[in-house]
Design a protein around this motif. Structure first.
Motif, PDB file in Angstrom:
ATOM      1  N   VAL A 122      51.429  26.969  33.170  1.00 43.46           N
ATOM      2  CA  VAL A 122      51.361  26.007  32.071  1.00 43.46           C
ATOM      3  C   VAL A 122      52.516  26.312  31.111  1.00 43.46           C
ATOM      4  O   VAL A 122      53.088  27.409  31.132  1.00 43.46           O
ATOM      5  N   PRO A 123      52.877  25.346  30.255  1.00 40.36           N
ATOM      6  CA  PRO A 123      54.058  25.536  29.403  1.00 40.36           C
ATOM      7  C   PRO A 123      53.936  26.637  28.367  1.00 40.36           C
ATOM      8  O   PRO A 123      54.938  27.243  27.990  1.00 40.36           O
ATOM      9  N   SER A 124      52.728  26.900  27.862  1.00 47.45           N
ATOM     10  CA  SER A 124      52.611  27.884  26.771  1.00 47.45           C
ATOM     11  C   SER A 124      51.214  28.487  26.775  1.00 47.45           C
ATOM     12  O   SER A 124      50.305  28.020  27.474  1.00 47.45           O
ATOM     13  N   LEU A 125      51.053  29.524  25.939  1.00 46.95           N
ATOM     14  CA  LEU A 125      49.755  30.191  25.838  1.00 46.95           C
ATOM     15  C   LEU A 125      48.689  29.244  25.296  1.00 46.95           C
ATOM     16  O   LEU A 125      47.505  29.399  25.604  1.00 46.95           O
ATOM     17  N   ASP A 126      49.096  28.261  24.493  1.00 48.70           N
ATOM     18  CA  ASP A 126      48.130  27.307  23.943  1.00 48.70           C
ATOM     19  C   ASP A 126      47.334  26.607  25.035  1.00 48.70           C
ATOM     20  O   ASP A 126      46.190  26.215  24.829  1.00 48.70           O
ATOM     21  N   GLU A 127      47.969  26.435  26.198  1.00 50.29           N
ATOM     22  CA  GLU A 127      47.330  25.700  27.288  1.00 50.29           C
ATOM     23  C   GLU A 127      46.850  26.610  28.402  1.00 50.29           C
ATOM     24  O   GLU A 127      46.460  26.131  29.467  1.00 50.29           O
ATOM     25  N   ALA A 128      46.895  27.914  28.173  1.00 47.81           N
ATOM     26  CA  ALA A 128      46.556  28.865  29.229  1.00 47.81           C
ATOM     27  C   ALA A 128      45.075  28.868  29.577  1.00 47.81           C
ATOM     28  O   ALA A 128      44.682  29.421  30.609  1.00 47.81           O
ATOM     29  N   THR A 129      44.248  28.246  28.739  1.00 55.69           N
ATOM     30  CA  THR A 129      42.816  28.170  29.061  1.00 55.69           C
ATOM     31  C   THR A 129      42.598  27.451  30.385  1.00 55.69           C
ATOM     32  O   THR A 129      41.726  27.831  31.176  1.00 55.69           O
ATOM     33  N   ASP A 130      43.402  26.409  30.650  1.00 57.04           N
ATOM     34  CA  ASP A 130      43.263  25.674  31.920  1.00 57.04           C
ATOM     35  C   ASP A 130      43.594  26.579  33.104  1.00 57.04           C
ATOM     36  O   ASP A 130      42.920  26.548  34.131  1.00 57.04           O
ATOM     37  N   SER A 131      44.643  27.382  32.947  1.00 53.70           N
ATOM     38  CA  SER A 131      45.011  28.311  34.012  1.00 53.70           C
ATOM     39  C   SER A 131      43.929  29.365  34.207  1.00 53.70           C
ATOM     40  O   SER A 131      43.599  29.735  35.339  1.00 53.70           O
ATOM     41  N   ALA A 132      43.350  29.841  33.098  1.00 57.54           N
ATOM     42  CA  ALA A 132      42.296  30.852  33.183  1.00 57.54           C
ATOM     43  C   ALA A 132      41.058  30.306  33.880  1.00 57.54           C
ATOM     44  O   ALA A 132      40.454  30.986  34.714  1.00 57.54           O
ATOM     45  N   ARG A 133      40.674  29.076  33.541  1.00 60.05           N
ATOM     46  CA  ARG A 133      39.491  28.474  34.183  1.00 60.05           C
ATOM     47  C   ARG A 133      39.693  28.368  35.691  1.00 60.05           C
ATOM     48  O   ARG A 133      38.791  28.674  36.478  1.00 60.05           O
ATOM     49  N   ALA A 134      40.881  27.898  36.091  1.00 62.79           N
ATOM     50  CA  ALA A 134      41.148  27.729  37.520  1.00 62.79           C
ATOM     51  C   ALA A 134      41.147  29.078  38.232  1.00 62.79           C
ATOM     52  O   ALA A 134      40.602  29.218  39.337  1.00 62.79           O
ATOM     53  N   ALA A 135      41.754  30.090  37.603  1.00 64.75           N
ATOM     54  CA  ALA A 135      41.809  31.410  38.230  1.00 64.75           C
ATOM     55  C   ALA A 135      40.412  32.014  38.363  1.00 64.75           C
ATOM     56  O   ALA A 135      40.074  32.599  39.402  1.00 64.75           O
ATOM     57  N   LEU A 136      39.589  31.869  37.331  1.00 61.39           N
ATOM     58  CA  LEU A 136      38.220  32.403  37.395  1.00 61.39           C
ATOM     59  C   LEU A 136      37.393  31.687  38.454  1.00 61.39           C
ATOM     60  O   LEU A 136      36.642  32.308  39.209  1.00 61.39           O
ATOM     61  N   ALA A 137      37.525  30.362  38.497  1.00 67.65           N
ATOM     62  CA  ALA A 137      36.787  29.602  39.503  1.00 67.65           C
ATOM     63  C   ALA A 137      37.230  29.998  40.900  1.00 67.65           C
ATOM     64  O   ALA A 137      36.418  30.135  41.820  1.00 67.65           O
ATOM     65  N   GLY A 138      38.536  30.197  41.067  1.00 66.62           N
ATOM     66  CA  GLY A 138      39.045  30.633  42.361  1.00 66.62           C
ATOM     67  C   GLY A 138      38.560  32.018  42.729  1.00 66.62           C
ATOM     68  O   GLY A 138      38.243  32.289  43.893  1.00 66.62           O
ATOM     69  N   PHE A 139      38.494  32.907  41.743  1.00 68.68           N
ATOM     70  CA  PHE A 139      38.029  34.269  42.011  1.00 68.68           C
ATOM     71  C   PHE A 139      36.576  34.262  42.473  1.00 68.68           C
ATOM     72  O   PHE A 139      36.195  34.999  43.386  1.00 68.68           O
ATOM     73  N   ARG A 140      35.757  33.418  41.832  1.00 69.16           N
ATOM     74  CA  ARG A 140      34.342  33.334  42.244  1.00 69.16           C
ATOM     75  C   ARG A 140      34.199  32.747  43.645  1.00 69.16           C
ATOM     76  O   ARG A 140      33.283  33.122  44.379  1.00 69.16           O
ATOM     77  N   ALA A 141      35.092  31.822  44.003  1.00 63.36           N
ATOM     78  CA  ALA A 141      34.967  31.135  45.288  1.00 63.36           C
ATOM     79  C   ALA A 141      35.717  31.838  46.411  1.00 63.36           C
ATOM     80  O   ALA A 141      35.497  31.527  47.586  1.00 63.36           O
ATOM     81  N   ALA A 142      36.597  32.776  46.094  1.00 64.79           N
ATOM     82  CA  ALA A 142      37.465  33.400  47.095  1.00 64.79           C
ATOM     83  C   ALA A 142      36.731  34.064  48.256  1.00 64.79           C
ATOM     84  O   ALA A 142      37.250  34.057  49.380  1.00 64.79           O
ATOM     85  N   PRO A 143      35.529  34.651  48.064  1.00 61.58           N
ATOM     86  CA  PRO A 143      34.855  35.253  49.222  1.00 61.58           C
ATOM     87  C   PRO A 143      34.596  34.269  50.364  1.00 61.58           C
ATOM     88  O   PRO A 143      34.407  34.693  51.516  1.00 61.58           O
ATOM     89  N   ALA A 144      34.593  32.977  50.076  1.00 61.29           N
ATOM     90  CA  ALA A 144      34.372  31.993  51.129  1.00 61.29           C
ATOM     91  C   ALA A 144      35.580  31.852  52.048  1.00 61.29           C
ATOM     92  O   ALA A 144      35.487  31.206  53.104  1.00 61.29           O
ATOM     93  N   TRP A 145      36.718  32.424  51.652  1.00 58.77           N
ATOM     94  CA  TRP A 145      37.921  32.403  52.498  1.00 58.77           C
ATOM     95  C   TRP A 145      38.353  33.855  52.711  1.00 58.77           C
ATOM     96  O   TRP A 145      39.252  34.358  52.050  1.00 58.77           O
ATOM     97  N   PRO A 146      37.727  34.547  53.665  1.00 56.56           N
ATOM     98  CA  PRO A 146      37.974  35.984  53.843  1.00 56.56           C
ATOM     99  C   PRO A 146      39.420  36.320  54.186  1.00 56.56           C
ATOM    100  O   PRO A 146      39.890  37.416  53.882  1.00 56.56           O
ATOM    101  N   THR A 147      40.134  35.400  54.842  1.00 60.63           N
ATOM    102  CA  THR A 147      41.504  35.682  55.274  1.00 60.63           C
ATOM    103  C   THR A 147      42.546  35.140  54.292  1.00 60.63           C
ATOM    104  O   THR A 147      43.716  34.997  54.640  1.00 60.63           O
ATOM    105  N   ALA A 148      42.123  34.829  53.084  1.00 57.46           N
ATOM    106  CA  ALA A 148      43.061  34.289  52.092  1.00 57.46           C
ATOM    107  C   ALA A 148      44.152  35.311  51.802  1.00 57.46           C
ATOM    108  O   ALA A 148      43.908  36.518  51.817  1.00 57.46           O
ATOM    109  N   PRO A 149      45.370  34.845  51.526  1.00 55.41           N
ATOM    110  CA  PRO A 149      46.436  35.785  51.142  1.00 55.41           C
ATOM    111  C   PRO A 149      46.097  36.462  49.824  1.00 55.41           C
ATOM    112  O   PRO A 149      45.258  35.992  49.057  1.00 55.41           O
ATOM    113  N   ARG A 150      46.771  37.541  49.547  1.00 52.36           N
ATOM    114  CA  ARG A 150      46.537  38.301  48.314  1.00 52.36           C
ATOM    115  C   ARG A 150      47.882  38.605  47.677  1.00 52.36           C
ATOM    116  O   ARG A 150      48.661  39.358  48.239  1.00 52.36           O
TER     117      ARG A 150
END
Length: 410
Positions: free
Chosen positions: A261-289
Protein backbone atom coordinates in the motif's frame (compact mmCIF):
# COMPACT_ATOMS: atom_id res chain seq x y z
CA UNK A 1 45.89 2.64 46.40
CA UNK A 2 45.63 6.21 47.71
CA UNK A 3 46.21 6.53 51.42
CA UNK A 4 44.14 8.67 53.76
CA UNK A 5 44.61 12.21 52.46
CA UNK A 6 44.41 13.72 55.96
CA UNK A 7 47.51 11.93 57.07
CA UNK A 8 49.34 10.48 54.09
CA UNK A 9 50.03 10.78 50.42
CA UNK A 10 48.28 13.45 48.28
CA UNK A 11 46.99 15.31 51.37
CA UNK A 12 48.41 18.64 50.21
CA UNK A 13 47.50 17.89 46.60
CA UNK A 14 43.90 17.24 47.56
CA UNK A 15 43.55 20.71 49.07
CA UNK A 16 44.90 22.26 45.88
CA UNK A 17 42.47 20.26 43.72
CA UNK A 18 39.54 21.36 45.87
CA UNK A 19 40.48 25.01 45.41
CA UNK A 20 40.92 24.55 41.64
CA UNK A 21 37.74 22.46 41.03
CA UNK A 22 35.75 25.25 39.40
CA UNK A 23 38.67 26.39 37.29
CA UNK A 24 39.33 22.86 36.04
CA UNK A 25 35.70 22.40 34.93
CA UNK A 26 35.66 25.75 33.15
CA UNK A 27 38.98 25.06 31.43
CA UNK A 28 37.76 21.64 30.31
CA UNK A 29 34.61 23.06 28.69
CA UNK A 30 36.66 25.81 27.04
CA UNK A 31 39.01 23.16 25.59
CA UNK A 32 36.02 21.19 24.30
CA UNK A 33 34.80 24.30 22.54
CA UNK A 34 38.23 24.77 20.94
CA UNK A 35 38.94 21.21 19.83
CA UNK A 36 35.54 19.60 19.17
CA UNK A 37 33.62 21.22 16.26
CA UNK A 38 30.40 19.33 17.03
CA UNK A 39 30.47 20.60 20.63
CA UNK A 40 30.25 24.20 19.41
CA UNK A 41 26.99 23.39 17.62
CA UNK A 42 25.24 22.06 20.73
CA UNK A 43 22.35 24.10 22.12
CA UNK A 44 23.08 26.17 25.21
CA UNK A 45 21.15 23.86 27.54
CA UNK A 46 23.14 20.81 26.44
CA UNK A 47 26.44 22.69 26.83
CA UNK A 48 25.37 23.60 30.36
CA UNK A 49 24.68 19.92 31.05
CA UNK A 50 28.23 19.08 29.95
CA UNK A 51 29.53 21.75 32.35
CA UNK A 52 27.56 20.10 35.15
CA UNK A 53 29.08 16.73 34.29
CA UNK A 54 32.60 18.20 34.24
CA UNK A 55 32.06 19.85 37.64
CA UNK A 56 30.61 16.63 39.04
CA UNK A 57 33.64 14.75 37.73
CA UNK A 58 36.06 16.98 39.61
CA UNK A 59 33.95 16.75 42.79
CA UNK A 60 33.83 13.00 42.42
CA UNK A 61 37.62 12.85 42.10
CA UNK A 62 37.99 14.89 45.31
CA UNK A 63 35.54 12.65 47.18
CA UNK A 64 37.29 9.54 45.94
CA UNK A 65 40.65 10.88 47.13
CA UNK A 66 39.15 11.72 50.52
CA UNK A 67 38.01 8.09 50.81
CA UNK A 68 41.52 6.93 50.07
CA UNK A 69 40.66 5.65 46.58
CA UNK A 70 38.54 2.81 47.94
CA UNK A 71 37.66 0.37 45.17
CA UNK A 72 34.18 -0.34 46.56
CA UNK A 73 33.21 3.32 46.22
CA UNK A 74 34.68 3.99 42.77
CA UNK A 75 31.72 2.75 40.71
CA UNK A 76 29.16 4.57 42.83
CA UNK A 77 31.08 7.85 42.64
CA UNK A 78 31.76 7.60 38.91
CA UNK A 79 28.10 6.82 38.25
CA UNK A 80 27.17 9.96 40.18
CA UNK A 81 29.09 11.99 37.62
CA UNK A 82 26.58 11.20 34.86
CA UNK A 83 23.63 11.43 37.22
CA UNK A 84 24.27 15.19 37.21
CA UNK A 85 22.90 15.47 33.66
CA UNK A 86 19.39 14.60 32.41
CA UNK A 87 18.97 11.24 30.70
CA UNK A 88 18.10 13.15 27.53
CA UNK A 89 21.81 14.00 27.20
CA UNK A 90 22.48 10.38 26.21
CA UNK A 91 20.10 10.83 23.27
CA UNK A 92 21.77 14.07 22.18
CA UNK A 93 25.42 13.04 22.51
CA UNK A 94 26.68 9.67 21.33
CA UNK A 95 28.90 7.39 23.39
CA UNK A 96 31.81 8.14 21.07
CA UNK A 97 31.34 11.86 21.64
CA UNK A 98 31.13 11.32 25.39
CA UNK A 99 34.46 9.48 25.32
CA UNK A 100 35.92 12.47 23.46
CA UNK A 101 34.63 14.79 26.21
CA UNK A 102 36.17 12.61 28.90
CA UNK A 103 39.49 12.56 27.05
CA UNK A 104 39.53 16.37 26.79
CA UNK A 105 38.80 16.71 30.52
CA UNK A 106 41.52 14.24 31.48
CA UNK A 107 44.00 16.01 29.19
CA UNK A 108 43.26 19.32 30.92
CA UNK A 109 43.70 17.78 34.38
CA UNK A 110 46.96 16.10 33.36
CA UNK A 111 48.28 19.39 31.99
CA UNK A 112 47.51 21.00 35.37
CA UNK A 113 49.28 18.29 37.37
CA UNK A 114 52.43 20.43 37.95
CA UNK A 115 50.25 23.17 39.47
CA UNK A 116 47.84 20.86 41.30
CA UNK A 117 50.32 18.42 42.83
CA UNK A 118 52.33 19.24 45.89
CA UNK A 119 56.09 18.88 45.43
CA UNK A 120 57.02 15.23 45.00
CA UNK A 121 53.41 14.08 44.40
CA UNK A 122 53.22 14.72 40.64
CA UNK A 123 53.70 11.10 39.54
CA UNK A 124 51.29 9.75 42.11
CA UNK A 125 48.62 12.27 41.03
CA UNK A 126 49.05 11.24 37.40
CA UNK A 127 48.51 7.60 38.37
CA UNK A 128 45.43 8.50 40.39
CA UNK A 129 43.94 10.52 37.53
CA UNK A 130 44.61 7.63 35.13
CA UNK A 131 42.89 5.16 37.45
CA UNK A 132 39.90 7.42 38.04
CA UNK A 133 39.55 8.25 34.31
CA UNK A 134 39.27 4.54 33.58
CA UNK A 135 36.39 4.27 36.04
CA UNK A 136 34.70 7.32 34.49
CA UNK A 137 34.94 5.69 31.05
CA UNK A 138 33.34 2.51 32.41
CA UNK A 139 30.65 4.63 34.03
CA UNK A 140 29.90 6.33 30.70
CA UNK A 141 29.47 2.93 29.09
CA UNK A 142 27.11 1.86 31.88
CA UNK A 143 25.09 5.08 31.56
CA UNK A 144 24.66 4.60 27.82
CA UNK A 145 23.84 0.92 28.23
CA UNK A 146 21.10 1.77 30.73
CA UNK A 147 19.77 4.48 28.41
CA UNK A 148 19.79 2.05 25.49
CA UNK A 149 17.96 -0.61 27.49
CA UNK A 150 15.37 1.90 28.65
CA UNK A 151 14.93 3.32 25.16
CA UNK A 152 14.77 -0.18 23.67
CA UNK A 153 12.08 -1.26 26.12
CA UNK A 154 10.08 1.92 25.45
CA UNK A 155 10.43 1.54 21.67
CA UNK A 156 9.33 -2.09 21.92
CA UNK A 157 6.19 -1.01 23.78
CA UNK A 158 5.48 1.71 21.22
CA UNK A 159 5.95 -0.73 18.36
CA UNK A 160 3.67 -3.27 20.00
CA UNK A 161 1.01 -0.56 20.41
CA UNK A 162 1.40 0.50 16.78
CA UNK A 163 1.09 -3.05 15.49
CA UNK A 164 -1.91 -3.59 17.75
CA UNK A 165 -3.49 -0.39 16.34
CA UNK A 166 -2.93 -1.70 12.81
CA UNK A 167 -4.58 -5.01 13.60
CA UNK A 168 -7.54 -3.25 15.20
CA UNK A 169 -7.93 -0.89 12.25
CA UNK A 170 -7.44 2.33 14.22
CA UNK A 171 -7.70 5.71 12.52
CA UNK A 172 -4.85 6.95 10.27
CA UNK A 173 -4.19 9.81 12.71
CA UNK A 174 -3.65 7.35 15.54
CA UNK A 175 -1.26 5.30 13.41
CA UNK A 176 0.62 8.40 12.28
CA UNK A 177 1.15 9.68 15.82
CA UNK A 178 2.48 6.35 17.06
CA UNK A 179 4.73 5.98 14.01
CA UNK A 180 6.09 9.51 14.48
CA UNK A 181 7.09 8.67 18.06
CA UNK A 182 9.18 5.81 16.66
CA UNK A 183 10.80 7.94 13.96
CA UNK A 184 9.13 5.93 11.19
CA UNK A 185 10.00 7.41 7.81
CA UNK A 186 6.94 5.94 6.05
CA UNK A 187 8.98 4.99 2.99
CA UNK A 188 6.61 3.62 0.33
CA UNK A 189 5.46 1.04 -0.37
CA UNK A 190 4.34 -0.39 2.95
CA UNK A 191 3.33 -4.02 3.53
CA UNK A 192 2.61 -6.25 6.51
CA UNK A 193 4.02 -9.75 7.01
CA UNK A 194 2.66 -12.23 9.55
CA UNK A 195 4.22 -15.48 10.71
CA UNK A 196 4.77 -17.50 13.81
CA UNK A 197 7.09 -16.13 16.47
CA UNK A 198 10.13 -18.30 17.21
CA UNK A 199 9.45 -17.83 20.93
CA UNK A 200 11.71 -16.51 23.66
CA UNK A 201 12.38 -12.92 24.74
CA UNK A 202 10.49 -10.44 22.57
CA UNK A 203 13.47 -8.07 22.40
CA UNK A 204 15.68 -10.88 21.10
CA UNK A 205 13.09 -11.89 18.50
CA UNK A 206 12.77 -8.34 17.19
CA UNK A 207 16.53 -7.76 17.27
CA UNK A 208 17.04 -10.65 14.84
CA UNK A 209 14.53 -9.17 12.42
CA UNK A 210 15.90 -5.62 12.75
CA UNK A 211 19.43 -6.77 12.07
CA UNK A 212 18.34 -8.57 8.90
CA UNK A 213 16.28 -5.54 7.83
CA UNK A 214 19.28 -3.22 8.19
CA UNK A 215 21.30 -5.47 5.91
CA UNK A 216 18.76 -5.18 3.08
CA UNK A 217 18.01 -1.49 3.68
CA UNK A 218 14.32 -1.56 4.59
CA UNK A 219 12.45 0.07 7.47
CA UNK A 220 10.50 -2.19 9.78
CA UNK A 221 8.27 -2.01 12.82
CA UNK A 222 7.61 -5.28 14.59
CA UNK A 223 5.57 -6.74 17.39
CA UNK A 224 4.83 -10.13 18.90
CA UNK A 225 1.14 -10.81 19.49
CA UNK A 226 0.58 -14.10 21.19
CA UNK A 227 2.40 -16.66 19.06
CA UNK A 228 2.43 -14.40 15.98
CA UNK A 229 5.23 -12.13 14.78
CA UNK A 230 3.85 -9.15 12.86
CA UNK A 231 6.27 -7.06 10.79
CA UNK A 232 5.50 -3.79 8.96
CA UNK A 233 7.93 -3.24 6.07
CA UNK A 234 8.58 0.14 4.48
CA UNK A 235 10.64 1.03 1.44
CA UNK A 236 10.83 -2.49 -0.03
CA UNK A 237 10.04 -2.38 -3.74
CA UNK A 238 9.23 -6.09 -3.56
CA UNK A 239 7.85 -6.84 -0.06
CA UNK A 240 7.63 -10.58 -0.77
CA UNK A 241 11.32 -10.80 -1.72
CA UNK A 242 12.27 -8.60 1.25
CA UNK A 243 10.33 -10.83 3.65
CA UNK A 244 12.16 -13.86 2.28
CA UNK A 245 15.39 -12.32 3.57
CA UNK A 246 13.82 -11.83 7.01
CA UNK A 247 12.67 -15.44 7.44
CA UNK A 248 15.40 -16.16 10.00
CA UNK A 249 13.44 -14.03 12.47
CA UNK A 250 10.23 -16.07 12.14
CA UNK A 251 9.37 -19.38 13.69
CA UNK A 252 8.33 -22.51 11.82
CA UNK A 253 5.21 -22.45 9.66
CA UNK A 254 3.74 -20.17 7.01
CA UNK A 255 4.71 -16.52 6.58
CA UNK A 256 2.12 -14.44 4.73
CA UNK A 257 2.72 -11.02 3.15
CA UNK A 258 -0.17 -8.61 2.62
CA UNK A 259 -0.49 -6.40 -0.47
CA UNK A 260 1.71 -3.32 -0.77
CA UNK A 261 0.00 0.00 0.00
CA UNK A 262 1.21 3.59 -0.52
CA UNK A 263 1.65 4.53 3.14
CA UNK A 264 1.29 3.43 6.75
CA UNK A 265 -2.11 5.15 6.87
CA UNK A 266 -3.46 2.40 4.63
CA UNK A 267 -1.48 -0.49 6.07
CA UNK A 268 -4.54 -1.79 7.93
CA UNK A 269 -5.75 -3.32 4.65
CA UNK A 270 -2.43 -5.09 4.20
CA UNK A 271 -2.51 -6.29 7.81
CA UNK A 272 -6.04 -7.70 7.47
CA UNK A 273 -5.10 -9.61 4.32
CA UNK A 274 -1.90 -10.97 5.87
CA UNK A 275 -3.70 -12.11 9.03
CA UNK A 276 -6.49 -13.74 7.05
CA UNK A 277 -3.90 -15.48 4.90
CA UNK A 278 -1.99 -16.66 7.95
CA UNK A 279 -5.14 -18.21 9.43
CA UNK A 280 -5.99 -19.91 6.13
CA UNK A 281 -2.46 -21.00 5.15
CA UNK A 282 -2.66 -24.48 6.76
CA UNK A 283 -5.15 -25.39 4.03
CA UNK A 284 -2.30 -25.13 1.49
CA UNK A 285 0.48 -27.27 3.01
CA UNK A 286 2.81 -26.86 0.01
CA UNK A 287 2.51 -23.06 -0.15
CA UNK A 288 5.79 -21.20 -0.72
CA UNK A 289 7.39 -19.46 2.23
CA UNK A 290 6.75 -16.58 2.29
CA UNK A 291 3.51 -16.48 0.35
CA UNK A 292 1.50 -13.49 -0.83
CA UNK A 293 -1.91 -13.10 0.77
CA UNK A 294 -3.52 -12.74 -2.67
CA UNK A 295 -2.26 -16.23 -3.58
CA UNK A 296 -4.33 -17.59 -0.68
CA UNK A 297 -7.64 -16.12 -1.88
CA UNK A 298 -9.45 -19.49 -2.20
CA UNK A 299 -8.29 -20.72 1.22
CA UNK A 300 -9.17 -17.36 2.78
CA UNK A 301 -12.62 -17.48 1.23
CA UNK A 302 -13.22 -21.00 2.54
CA UNK A 303 -12.07 -19.86 5.98
CA UNK A 304 -14.70 -17.11 5.98
CA UNK A 305 -12.67 -14.05 4.95
CA UNK A 306 -15.28 -11.67 3.53
CA UNK A 307 -12.73 -9.64 1.54
CA UNK A 308 -11.45 -12.76 -0.21
CA UNK A 309 -15.01 -13.85 -1.01
CA UNK A 310 -15.79 -10.39 -2.38
CA UNK A 311 -12.68 -10.41 -4.55
CA UNK A 312 -13.37 -13.87 -6.00
CA UNK A 313 -17.05 -13.09 -6.54
CA UNK A 314 -16.70 -9.68 -8.16
CA UNK A 315 -13.20 -9.63 -9.62
CA UNK A 316 -13.10 -13.21 -10.92
CA UNK A 317 -16.62 -14.57 -11.40
CA UNK A 318 -18.00 -11.12 -12.16
CA UNK A 319 -15.22 -10.51 -14.70
CA UNK A 320 -16.16 -13.75 -16.50
CA UNK A 321 -19.83 -12.75 -16.58
CA UNK A 322 -19.01 -9.32 -17.97
CA UNK A 323 -16.73 -10.86 -20.61
CA UNK A 324 -19.53 -12.98 -22.06
CA UNK A 325 -21.22 -16.26 -21.35
CA UNK A 326 -18.98 -18.36 -23.58
CA UNK A 327 -16.06 -18.09 -21.16
CA UNK A 328 -18.12 -19.43 -18.25
CA UNK A 329 -19.54 -22.16 -20.46
CA UNK A 330 -16.09 -23.16 -21.67
CA UNK A 331 -14.66 -23.13 -18.14
CA UNK A 332 -17.50 -25.38 -16.88
CA UNK A 333 -16.96 -27.80 -19.75
CA UNK A 334 -13.20 -27.84 -19.19
CA UNK A 335 -13.56 -28.62 -15.48
CA UNK A 336 -16.26 -31.24 -16.15
CA UNK A 337 -13.92 -32.93 -18.64
CA UNK A 338 -11.22 -33.18 -16.00
CA UNK A 339 -9.01 -30.67 -17.75
CA UNK A 340 -8.94 -32.56 -21.07
CA UNK A 341 -9.15 -30.07 -23.94
CA UNK A 342 -10.46 -32.52 -26.54
CA UNK A 343 -13.26 -33.75 -24.28
CA UNK A 344 -14.26 -30.18 -23.49
CA UNK A 345 -14.23 -29.32 -27.21
CA UNK A 346 -16.50 -32.27 -28.04
CA UNK A 347 -18.96 -31.25 -25.30
CA UNK A 348 -19.04 -27.70 -26.70
CA UNK A 349 -19.07 -28.80 -30.37
CA UNK A 350 -16.05 -26.60 -31.12
CA UNK A 351 -12.46 -27.15 -32.20
CA UNK A 352 -9.87 -27.75 -29.42
CA UNK A 353 -8.03 -24.62 -30.55
CA UNK A 354 -11.18 -22.64 -29.75
CA UNK A 355 -11.14 -24.04 -26.23
CA UNK A 356 -7.45 -23.10 -25.92
CA UNK A 357 -8.21 -19.58 -27.08
CA UNK A 358 -11.08 -19.17 -24.63
CA UNK A 359 -9.01 -20.51 -21.73
CA UNK A 360 -6.32 -17.96 -22.54
CA UNK A 361 -9.05 -15.32 -22.48
CA UNK A 362 -10.09 -16.56 -19.02
CA UNK A 363 -6.48 -16.06 -17.83
CA UNK A 364 -6.36 -12.57 -19.36
CA UNK A 365 -9.68 -11.55 -17.80
CA UNK A 366 -9.19 -13.00 -14.31
CA UNK A 367 -5.44 -13.37 -13.86
CA UNK A 368 -5.93 -17.09 -13.16
CA UNK A 369 -5.01 -19.72 -15.75
CA UNK A 370 -7.33 -22.76 -15.92
CA UNK A 371 -4.36 -24.81 -17.17
CA UNK A 372 -2.64 -24.43 -13.79
CA UNK A 373 -3.91 -26.77 -11.08
CA UNK A 374 -3.48 -24.10 -8.41
CA UNK A 375 -5.24 -21.38 -10.44
CA UNK A 376 -7.88 -23.86 -11.49
CA UNK A 377 -8.71 -24.43 -7.81
CA UNK A 378 -9.11 -20.67 -7.30
CA UNK A 379 -11.39 -20.46 -10.35
CA UNK A 380 -13.56 -23.32 -9.09
CA UNK A 381 -13.99 -21.59 -5.72
CA UNK A 382 -14.77 -18.31 -7.47
CA UNK A 383 -17.45 -19.98 -9.62
CA UNK A 384 -19.07 -21.55 -6.55
CA UNK A 385 -19.06 -18.28 -4.59
CA UNK A 386 -20.34 -16.27 -7.53
CA UNK A 387 -23.23 -18.63 -8.18
CA UNK A 388 -24.18 -18.67 -4.52
CA UNK A 389 -24.49 -14.86 -4.57
CA UNK A 390 -25.13 -13.89 -8.22
CA UNK A 391 -26.66 -10.49 -7.42
CA UNK A 392 -23.32 -8.91 -6.50
CA UNK A 393 -21.04 -10.27 -9.18
CA UNK A 394 -21.42 -7.76 -12.01
CA UNK A 395 -20.22 -4.45 -10.54
CA UNK A 396 -16.42 -4.30 -10.30
CA UNK A 397 -15.08 -3.37 -6.88
CA UNK A 398 -12.05 -1.08 -6.80
CA UNK A 399 -9.24 -1.74 -4.40
CA UNK A 400 -7.45 0.89 -2.33
CA UNK A 401 -5.47 1.97 -5.39
CA UNK A 402 -8.59 2.49 -7.47
CA UNK A 403 -7.93 -0.62 -9.58
CA UNK A 404 -9.79 -3.90 -9.78
CA UNK A 405 -8.19 -6.45 -7.48
CA UNK A 406 -6.99 -9.55 -9.22
CA UNK A 407 -4.07 -11.90 -9.26
CA UNK A 408 -1.07 -10.82 -11.33
CA UNK A 409 -1.47 -11.83 -15.00
CA UNK A 410 0.06 -15.12 -16.01
Amino acid sequence: MVTDPDGGELAATLRRIERAAGTLATASVARMDETLPWFRTLPADQRSWVMLVAQAGVRSLVTWLRQGGAADSTQELSDDVFAAAPRALARSISLQQTVALIKVTIDVVEEQVPDLAAPGEEQLLREVVLQFSREIAFSAARAYARAAESRGAWDARLQALLVDALLRGDSPDELASRAAALGWGDAPPVAVAVGRSPGGEVAAVLHTVYRAARRIGVEIIGGVHGDRLVIVLGGASNPLAATEKLLAGFGAGPVVVGPAVPSLDEATDSARAALAGFRAAPAWPTAPRPVAAVDLLPERALAGDSEARRSLRQDVYGALVRAGGELLETLDAFFTAGGVLESAARALFVHPNTVRYRLRRVADVTGFSPLSSRDGFALRVALAIGRLDPAAQVTPQADINGQVMRKAPI
